[in-house]
Design a protein around this motif. Sequence first.
Motif, PDB file in Angstrom:
ATOM      1  N   UNK A  43      -6.351  -1.759   8.328  1.00 21.40           N
ATOM      2  CA  UNK A  43      -5.749  -1.899   6.997  1.00 21.40           C
ATOM      3  C   UNK A  43      -4.340  -1.312   6.964  1.00 21.40           C
ATOM      4  N   UNK A  44      -4.143  -0.169   7.620  1.00 25.89           N
ATOM      5  CA  UNK A  44      -2.818   0.459   7.639  1.00 25.89           C
ATOM      6  C   UNK A  44      -1.798  -0.422   8.354  1.00 25.89           C
ATOM      7  N   UNK A  45      -2.224  -1.056   9.435  1.00 30.94           N
ATOM      8  CA  UNK A  45      -1.308  -1.955  10.145  1.00 30.94           C
ATOM      9  C   UNK A  45      -0.857  -3.098   9.245  1.00 30.94           C
ATOM     10  N   UNK A  46      -1.797  -3.641   8.488  1.00 32.93           N
ATOM     11  CA  UNK A  46      -1.435  -4.740   7.589  1.00 32.93           C
ATOM     12  C   UNK A  46      -0.494  -4.261   6.494  1.00 32.93           C
ATOM     13  N   UNK A  47      -0.775  -3.095   5.916  1.00 36.44           N
ATOM     14  CA  UNK A  47       0.076  -2.568   4.851  1.00 36.44           C
ATOM     15  C   UNK A  47       1.494  -2.333   5.356  1.00 36.44           C
ATOM     16  N   UNK A  48       1.596  -1.835   6.582  1.00 34.32           N
ATOM     17  CA  UNK A  48       2.918  -1.610   7.164  1.00 34.32           C
ATOM     18  C   UNK A  48       3.655  -2.923   7.378  1.00 34.32           C
ATOM     19  N   UNK A  49       2.955  -3.904   7.951  1.00 36.06           N
ATOM     20  CA  UNK A  49       3.580  -5.208   8.195  1.00 36.06           C
ATOM     21  C   UNK A  49       4.008  -5.876   6.893  1.00 36.06           C
ATOM     22  N   UNK A  50       3.276  -5.592   5.815  1.00 34.48           N
ATOM     23  CA  UNK A  50       3.584  -6.185   4.513  1.00 34.48           C
ATOM     24  C   UNK A  50       4.676  -5.429   3.776  1.00 34.48           C
ATOM     25  N   UNK A  51       5.123  -4.285   4.341  1.00 31.73           N
ATOM     26  CA  UNK A  51       6.157  -3.501   3.679  1.00 31.73           C
ATOM     27  C   UNK A  51       5.678  -2.833   2.412  1.00 31.73           C
TER      28      UNK A  51
ATOM     29  N   UNK B 144       1.563   7.316   8.806  1.00 26.98           N
ATOM     30  CA  UNK B 144       2.936   7.819   8.710  1.00 26.98           C
ATOM     31  C   UNK B 144       3.823   7.174   9.767  1.00 26.98           C
ATOM     32  N   UNK B 145       3.280   7.033  10.990  1.00 25.73           N
ATOM     33  CA  UNK B 145       4.086   6.435  12.058  1.00 25.73           C
ATOM     34  C   UNK B 145       4.392   4.975  11.787  1.00 25.73           C
ATOM     35  N   UNK B 146       3.576   4.354  10.942  1.00 22.26           N
ATOM     36  CA  UNK B 146       3.844   2.980  10.527  1.00 22.26           C
ATOM     37  C   UNK B 146       4.760   2.927   9.302  1.00 22.26           C
ATOM     38  N   UNK B 147       5.271   4.073   8.899  1.00 24.67           N
ATOM     39  CA  UNK B 147       6.222   4.104   7.805  1.00 24.67           C
ATOM     40  C   UNK B 147       5.610   4.090   6.421  1.00 24.67           C
ATOM     41  N   UNK B 148       4.312   4.385   6.314  1.00 23.93           N
ATOM     42  CA  UNK B 148       3.635   4.380   5.016  1.00 23.93           C
ATOM     43  C   UNK B 148       3.662   5.770   4.386  1.00 23.93           C
TER      44      UNK B 148
ATOM     45  N   UNK C 254      14.558 -11.082  -5.447  1.00 22.66           N
ATOM     46  CA  UNK C 254      14.795  -9.882  -6.233  1.00 22.66           C
ATOM     47  C   UNK C 254      15.402  -8.779  -5.390  1.00 22.66           C
ATOM     48  N   UNK C 255      15.006  -7.540  -5.665  1.00 26.94           N
ATOM     49  CA  UNK C 255      15.525  -6.414  -4.902  1.00 26.94           C
ATOM     50  C   UNK C 255      14.825  -6.353  -3.547  1.00 26.94           C
ATOM     51  N   UNK C 256      15.624  -6.391  -2.491  1.00 27.88           N
ATOM     52  CA  UNK C 256      15.104  -6.395  -1.123  1.00 27.88           C
ATOM     53  C   UNK C 256      15.477  -5.065  -0.462  1.00 27.88           C
ATOM     54  N   UNK C 257      14.513  -4.483   0.248  1.00 28.18           N
ATOM     55  CA  UNK C 257      14.670  -3.169   0.841  1.00 28.18           C
ATOM     56  C   UNK C 257      15.070  -3.270   2.315  1.00 28.18           C
ATOM     57  N   UNK C 258      15.586  -2.173   2.897  1.00 28.43           N
ATOM     58  CA  UNK C 258      16.119  -2.223   4.261  1.00 28.43           C
ATOM     59  C   UNK C 258      15.166  -2.773   5.315  1.00 28.43           C
ATOM     60  N   UNK C 259      13.848  -2.584   5.130  1.00 29.94           N
ATOM     61  CA  UNK C 259      12.901  -3.095   6.121  1.00 29.94           C
ATOM     62  C   UNK C 259      13.025  -4.597   6.305  1.00 29.94           C
ATOM     63  N   UNK C 260      13.623  -5.280   5.315  1.00 34.93           N
ATOM     64  CA  UNK C 260      13.737  -6.736   5.385  1.00 34.93           C
ATOM     65  C   UNK C 260      15.063  -7.190   5.973  1.00 34.93           C
ATOM     66  N   UNK C 261      16.048  -6.284   6.111  1.00 39.70           N
ATOM     67  CA  UNK C 261      17.342  -6.755   6.614  1.00 39.70           C
ATOM     68  C   UNK C 261      17.976  -5.874   7.693  1.00 39.70           C
TER      69      UNK C 261
END
Length: 410
Positions: A74-82, A106-110, A199-206
């Motif tokens: 589940x954590x991997x999916x949440x991370x991939x989904x931003x 945390x290592x997945x940025x969550x 809309x508002x896009x965060x750094x993980x997307x660009x």
Amino acid sequence: MRNPLDGLDMQTLCFIVDDEPAIGRFIALALRNFGDVGVEQFIDPPSMNAALRERVPDLIFLDVSLGASDGIEALRHLSAAGYPGVVQLMSGRDASILEDVRLVGERHGLRMRPVLTKPFRVDAIKTIVDEEQLLFGGTRAAEADGARGSEDPRPPKVSLRDALERDRLEIWYQPKIDLRAERMTGAEGLARIRHPEHGIVYPAAFIPGAAEADLVALAECALRMALRDAADFAAVGHTLRLAINMPVEALVALPIAAIVRDARPHEDDWSGIILEVTEDQIIRDIPAAHEIATQLRIHRIALALDDFGSGYSSLARLKELPFDELKLDRSFVTGCGMDTENAALCGTAIELAHRFGSLAVAEGVETASDLATIRRLGCDLAQGYLFAKAMPKDVLLAHMAADGEGGRFA
């Protein structure tokens, strides 16, 4: 803390993912008893993932053991989904396993809360509600200005070059709090793209995969915008020391001193600007970094060592750098109020900052217990969701005007 967007109708939403329905009902009932909280229950990660395509919760209660699935999946999916919200792990498993799972998140940025061990009482849910301020707009409140973008759990891949060429870049500011004065004295500028479709896009997307030339162009644009915004803050009587992230490539390639000379506010009390450089990048060429940093200081441009503790650098080499701030890596700060090892790491980093003649800054402060710990350890400044999320300049100005004292978030 007064929310800068008080009055907006933004009901908090929580997901509960647990294959024991009784546990889900217990948490849902507790949450609803504490206020206007929307709750959705799921028995496995796939059903949660499907719901995430339509709506984004402020908080997810996630069981670690889920029959045919588990919390890591589940954590991997949440991370991939931003996923931008908070994850609260819970389980009756061994505490050390739970802590390892939290570290994976945390290592997945969550954003991972301290683990919740089953069985737990209603008081534990109340603590989470209070610490996450779920009754005051939750984690999405400060992003209402970009409502659609903040609700999209799957950040689209957006071209940084295209955004720069089409003038879609914005800088949002997260307040930095002086822990002694208990007021905002600075803010970190964070890049956002206002996209016509997403809309508002965060750094993980660009940021990932962007060309080096585009990252340098982003840094220059952010620097110029921050200098312009500093003048706007000063014009209404607020002298804030702003900070922006600066990759080493931009630090070397850009004529930063010349840009600041031309674009800086001209008030005599201008407090300067801070360029945040990560520890792992700055260590590559200490002599060159020292030369650049020394020149920049002449123009009231300071360096901050970002994510300290994540790069395993030689302290003897770091001592050669003239930096004004040492920013503790958020993996140390998160949970330090409950985790004695994290607290010890924070204490060591704070002591080193002071030995170097620098200010210690705690990033990612999200709970009252973590705040109490870093205060006790002598930390100078802090930022994090406990105080406020990053927000557009105009929203921050409005809050400061309403406050009357110019920014008492603490």
